[in-house]
Structures are given as structure tokens and as C-alpha cells.
Design a protein around this motif. Sequence first.
Motif, PDB file in Angstrom:
ATOM      1  N   UNK A 172       0.814  -1.227   0.000  1.00 38.70           N
ATOM      2  CA  UNK A 172       0.000   0.000   0.000  1.00 38.70           C
ATOM      3  C   UNK A 172       0.846   1.275   0.000  1.00 38.70           C
ATOM      4  N   UNK A 173       2.055   1.194   0.553  1.00 37.77           N
ATOM      5  CA  UNK A 173       2.914   2.381   0.621  1.00 37.77           C
ATOM      6  C   UNK A 173       4.112   2.292  -0.327  1.00 37.77           C
ATOM      7  N   UNK A 174       4.133   1.289  -1.173  1.00 36.78           N
ATOM      8  CA  UNK A 174       5.233   1.114  -2.126  1.00 36.78           C
ATOM      9  C   UNK A 174       4.829   1.713  -3.478  1.00 36.78           C
ATOM     10  N   UNK A 175       5.475   2.809  -3.889  1.00 32.15           N
ATOM     11  CA  UNK A 175       5.093   3.458  -5.153  1.00 32.15           C
ATOM     12  C   UNK A 175       5.137   2.506  -6.351  1.00 32.15           C
ATOM     13  N   UNK A 233       2.271  -0.443 -10.432  1.00 34.47           N
ATOM     14  CA  UNK A 233       2.075  -1.715 -11.131  1.00 34.47           C
ATOM     15  C   UNK A 233       0.612  -2.155 -11.067  1.00 34.47           C
ATOM     16  N   UNK A 234       0.014  -2.031  -9.898  1.00 37.28           N
ATOM     17  CA  UNK A 234      -1.383  -2.421  -9.758  1.00 37.28           C
ATOM     18  C   UNK A 234      -2.283  -1.575 -10.658  1.00 37.28           C
ATOM     19  N   UNK A 235      -2.069  -0.277 -10.661  1.00 37.75           N
ATOM     20  CA  UNK A 235      -2.888   0.608 -11.482  1.00 37.75           C
ATOM     21  C   UNK A 235      -2.679   0.325 -12.969  1.00 37.75           C
ATOM     22  N   UNK A 236      -1.443   0.090 -13.360  1.00 41.43           N
ATOM     23  CA  UNK A 236      -1.130  -0.246 -14.750  1.00 41.43           C
ATOM     24  C   UNK A 236      -1.857  -1.531 -15.160  1.00 41.43           C
ATOM     25  N   UNK A 237      -1.780  -2.564 -14.327  1.00 42.23           N
ATOM     26  CA  UNK A 237      -2.448  -3.837 -14.616  1.00 42.23           C
ATOM     27  C   UNK A 237      -3.961  -3.674 -14.667  1.00 42.23           C
ATOM     28  N   UNK A 238      -4.512  -2.877 -13.787  1.00 39.83           N
ATOM     29  CA  UNK A 238      -5.960  -2.648 -13.766  1.00 39.83           C
ATOM     30  C   UNK A 238      -6.425  -1.982 -15.068  1.00 39.83           C
ATOM     31  N   UNK A 279      -9.783 -10.398 -13.051  1.00 36.83           N
ATOM     32  CA  UNK A 279      -9.902  -9.048 -12.499  1.00 36.83           C
ATOM     33  C   UNK A 279      -8.665  -8.718 -11.667  1.00 36.83           C
ATOM     34  N   UNK A 280      -8.114  -7.536 -11.874  1.00 34.99           N
ATOM     35  CA  UNK A 280      -6.981  -7.077 -11.069  1.00 34.99           C
ATOM     36  C   UNK A 280      -7.565  -6.308  -9.890  1.00 34.99           C
ATOM     37  N   UNK A 281      -7.420  -6.883  -8.724  1.00 35.67           N
ATOM     38  CA  UNK A 281      -8.035  -6.327  -7.519  1.00 35.67           C
ATOM     39  C   UNK A 281      -7.239  -5.146  -6.962  1.00 35.67           C
ATOM     40  N   UNK A 282      -7.964  -4.257  -6.286  1.00 34.12           N
ATOM     41  CA  UNK A 282      -7.315  -3.192  -5.512  1.00 34.12           C
ATOM     42  C   UNK A 282      -6.755  -3.835  -4.251  1.00 34.12           C
ATOM     43  N   UNK A 283      -5.955  -3.095  -3.517  1.00 31.97           N
ATOM     44  CA  UNK A 283      -5.423  -3.633  -2.265  1.00 31.97           C
ATOM     45  C   UNK A 283      -6.561  -3.992  -1.309  1.00 31.97           C
ATOM     46  N   UNK A 284      -7.576  -3.138  -1.222  1.00 35.01           N
ATOM     47  CA  UNK A 284      -8.708  -3.422  -0.338  1.00 35.01           C
ATOM     48  C   UNK A 284      -9.461  -4.680  -0.784  1.00 35.01           C
TER      49      UNK A 284
END
Length: 173
Positions: free
Chosen positions: A89-92, A97-102, A114-119
Motif C-alpha cells: 500500500x505504501x510502495x510506489x 504496477x497495480x494501477x497499470x495492470x488494472x 480481475x486485477x483487484x485493488x489492495x482493499x
Amino acid sequence: AVAELTAAMLRRGTRSRSQQQINDQLDALKSTVSIGGSGQTVSIRVVSTRDRLRAALEIVADLLRAPTFPEPEFLRLRDEVLAGIDQQRSDPRAIAQQEFQRRLSPWPREHFRHVATFDEEVAAVRAVTVDDLRRFHAAFYGAAAATAAVVGDFDETTTRAALGAMLAGWVAP
């Protein structure tokens, strides 16, 4: 989450071996086995020597076909996974990477791609039970689409026989 946790639990005990016995036997063979999985794929990497490969593959067969999914190990793994998600959650880099994959894979939430959010990841991991892992393994694990690649110094005949014995008759319902 169920697919990933099922794969991660495979090294944590079988009907014939505890996690400690698995680790001790692999150490004695000077071999390593790593297992990962998600969605529709389970990947296994075995590093061994020519004379120890067959014995290492026998352990892998036991890991794949007879896991017990011990509850205390599952709880420990779940806590490790949740801690890992919390660190991301605090690693840029992880956030980017998560946002790019989403954005590359905009599958709906109910689809396994589906690429999930951290939550969403946290909620999914918390919702999984040991029984979910057992059911998933019983329903989906099998060798119908298995692929093996062996690289290095090995005996082809012995290795083919070991892989054949390991996978023979193992079909997912």
C-alpha cells in the motif's frame, strides 16, 4: 485468492509428510521446490541434480496430489499474505504496477482475471477458508493440461518415467 492460497499451501504438509519432513527431505536431496499459482495455472520449479531429480519429483507428486492444508499453516500463510498486501500500500512501485495492470486488464470484479485493488485483495484473502482450498484442489487440480520442461544434465528415460508416474490418472473433475 483461493487459487493463489491453494498453491502456496501445497508445500505445507501432505498425508505422508509434515512441512518439516518436506523441508528436511529436500535439504537432504540438496534440491529446492517452489510452487506458485493463480487463476488457471500452477507453476512448479524444481532445482536438483541428475542423481536426485527422481526423488525430488516423487516429493513434488506428493505435494500436488495429497496436500492436507493444515489449519495452523493456513492461518500463518494468510497473515503473511495480508502483511505483504499492507506493505504494498505504501510502495510506489506496487501502486503503479497495480494501477497499470488494472488499466490493461479491465475485467469485471467477478471475473478471475480481475486485477483487484489492495482493499479487494485483503477482503478476498480474509474470506478464504481452509475448506475453500480443499474444495478448489479437489475440483480443479489435475494433470490434463500439464507441461514439463527439464533443462540441464538429466536422464531422459528416468525423468519421463518419473513424470509419467507422477501425473498418471490424475484428472480434475
